[in-house]
Write an enzyme that holds these catalytic residues in place. Structure first.
Site, mmCIF file in Angstrom:
data_model
loop_
_atom_site.group_PDB
_atom_site.id
_atom_site.type_symbol
_atom_site.label_atom_id
_atom_site.label_comp_id
_atom_site.label_asym_id
_atom_site.label_seq_id
_atom_site.Cartn_x
_atom_site.Cartn_y
_atom_site.Cartn_z
ATOM 1 N N ASP A 11 0.868 -1.178 0.000
ATOM 2 C CA ASP A 11 0.000 0.000 0.000
ATOM 3 C C ASP A 11 0.898 1.219 0.000
ATOM 4 O O ASP A 11 1.823 1.314 0.808
ATOM 5 C CB ASP A 11 -0.905 0.004 1.235
ATOM 6 C CG ASP A 11 -2.016 -1.034 1.121
ATOM 7 O OD1 ASP A 11 -2.126 -1.663 0.057
ATOM 8 O OD2 ASP A 11 -2.770 -1.209 2.093
ATOM 9 N N ASP A 130 -14.032 -5.548 -3.098
ATOM 10 C CA ASP A 130 -14.011 -5.603 -1.632
ATOM 11 C C ASP A 130 -15.382 -6.089 -1.191
ATOM 12 O O ASP A 130 -16.406 -5.506 -1.559
ATOM 13 C CB ASP A 130 -13.740 -4.211 -1.043
ATOM 14 C CG ASP A 130 -12.319 -3.742 -1.329
ATOM 15 O OD1 ASP A 130 -11.466 -4.591 -1.666
ATOM 16 O OD2 ASP A 130 -12.068 -2.524 -1.229
#
Lengths: 251, 198
Positions: A11, A130
């Site tokens: 990330d 997600d």
């Protein structure tokens, strides 16, 4: 024999690697190019970079980072975070990314999947989903998993495959950050109903979790972040373990 | 050493250039016939669709140029398929350097075998060949493709997915690799450096 892939996810925020536990609390884990090189040398099969602060003015910074990474490593990598248009994709692929991943933008405008697949080929279009279970039903969430939608996960996965996605990156928000194992049941359900590969993400805490997601979960690849970044599970050790368990893995 | 990387309408080739750069080659992406003819080595990469790529190459007379190349020439991924005789992808007549047909993977069991074939898979049945010299073990390469070249007498290495298919071809001054050597870690790097040493 085709092998199962181990994919560390980096990330990125302001050009640095971070990992959110349940996407909220962030810890700094270093320089992305250096980390990418280490993972590549350790035997990672692929890398994913998610720019979690991607905004329009940051796009150039991200493209510069992609170029640095592409020059440094010789394994495939995917870039995601804030990508919404064909032009965004063009810039990142041009900078040296092998694939891009889209998430919220695909939910908002599903046609963009068709456009990107047509323009650049399905092989470089990863759709990230997600998902969170609400009262027994799996729903797609957007905006880093914070915002629920009315889309059922299984149906959405089928739709993105039909529209030309090359792979699905399935993150279970119920499992992410818990280190209690991947969402094997849901992953298996989606993976066996589709003809495109599914990358499982969220919940990796120990080596048997990877074995489980490749066997029970029928995943083609498994993605994790913090357990790799903080060296809780070294990749060479994980790979030796999986080979010992009879999983097809690249040494 | 000057390496010409053929520029056409098939996909992202930036990583091929970076890989050549890492090996110290002076690589240039170009569709200039003079530069291609005068280079020490020529690389024909690509990712995309066969018929539109062939249309593009013909319109720019790059098809004949490729057939006339005398120096070592390396096709990669779609580049391999275009060097074959014919591709099932939109029923396309290709360049015909290799007397080989390109077919689509048809999985007997779509749950077990997904198409495209994406990921790392192993090179097998390697012939004695300068391109394959001293490859490190195990010989995994990174693949992304839905079509494959059939096995043939110019096949110098195979890979197994659903069935054996051609991983690498060689005939005269032409070589071709179905996988992406530029993305295949140390094995891919060795393939590229072997090619540069031919």
């Amino acid at each position: 024999m085709l092998t199962k892939r181990i994919i560390p996810c980096l990330d990125i925020k302001d050009g640095r690697t971070v990992k959110g536990v349940n996407f909220v609390q962030l810890r700094d884990a270093g320089d992305p190019v250096e980390l990418a090189k280490i993972y590549s040398d350790e035997g990672a099969d692929e890398l994913v970079f998610l720019d979690i602060t991607a905004t329009v003015d940051k796009r150039k910074t991200l493209a510069e980072l992609v170029t640095k990474v592409a020059k440094a490593i010789n394994i495939p990598f995917t870039v995601g975070g804030g990508i919404s248009t064909v032009e965004d994709v063009k810039v990142l692929l041009g900078a040296g990314a092998d694939k891009i991943s889209i998430n919220s933008a695909a939910v908002k405008n599903p046609g963009v999947i068709d456009e990107m697949a047509k323009e650049f080929g399905s092989q470089c279009v990863v759709v990230a989903i997600d998902t969170r279970n609400m009262d027994g039903i799996d729903f797609v969430h957007t905006h880093g998993g914070r915002k629920p939608t009315l889309l059922k996960t299984q149906a959405w996965a089928q739709e993105v495959a039909d529209r030309g996605a090359g792979e699905i990156l399935l993150t279970s928000m119920d499992h992410d950050g818990t280190k209690s194992g991947f969402a094997n049941e849901l992953t298996a359900e989606i993976s066996s109903s589709l003809s495109i590969p599914v990358i499982a993400s969220g919940g990796a805490g120990n080596m048997p979790h990877f074995k489980d997601v490749f066997t029970f979960g029928k995943a083609d690849a498994a993605l994790a972040a913090s357990i790799f970044h903080f060296k809780e599970i070294p990749i060479p050790e994980l790979k030796s373990y999986l080979i010992g368990e009879g999983i097809s893995i690249r040494k | 050493m000057k390496v010409a990387v053929i520029k056409y309408n098939a996909g992202n080739v930036q990583s091929v250039l970076y890989a050549l750069e890492r090996l110290g080659a002076d690589a240039e992406l170009t569709d200039d016939p003079e530069k291609i003819r005068s280079a020490d080595k020529v690389i024909f990469p690509g990712q995309g669709e066969a018929s539109s790529a062939m249309t593009y190459l013909k319109a720019r007379h790059l098809d004949q140029l490729i057939r006339d190349i005398k120096q070592p020439f390396l096709g990669v991924c779609l580049g391999l398929q275009l060097l074959c005789e014919h591709s099932e992808e939109n029923d396309t007549d290709c360049l015909g350097i290799f007397p080989v047909k390109v077919k689509r993977f048809i999985p007997e069991n779509s749950q077990e075998f997904k198409v495209p074939h994406i990921g790392w898979n192993e090179l097998e049945n390697l012939a004695e060949n300068a391109l394959l010299k001293d490859l490190p073990d195990p010989k995994f390469l990174y693949y992304v493709h839905s079509y494959y070249a059939e096995l043939s007498e110019v096949t110098i290495a195979t890979t197994h997915y659903i069935h054996d298919f051609t991983a690498i071809l060689h005939r005269d001054n032409y070589w071709a690799i179905q996988a992406h050597p530029e993305k295949s870690s140390t094995v891919g790097e060795k393939l590229l450096s072997n090619f540069l040493s031919i």
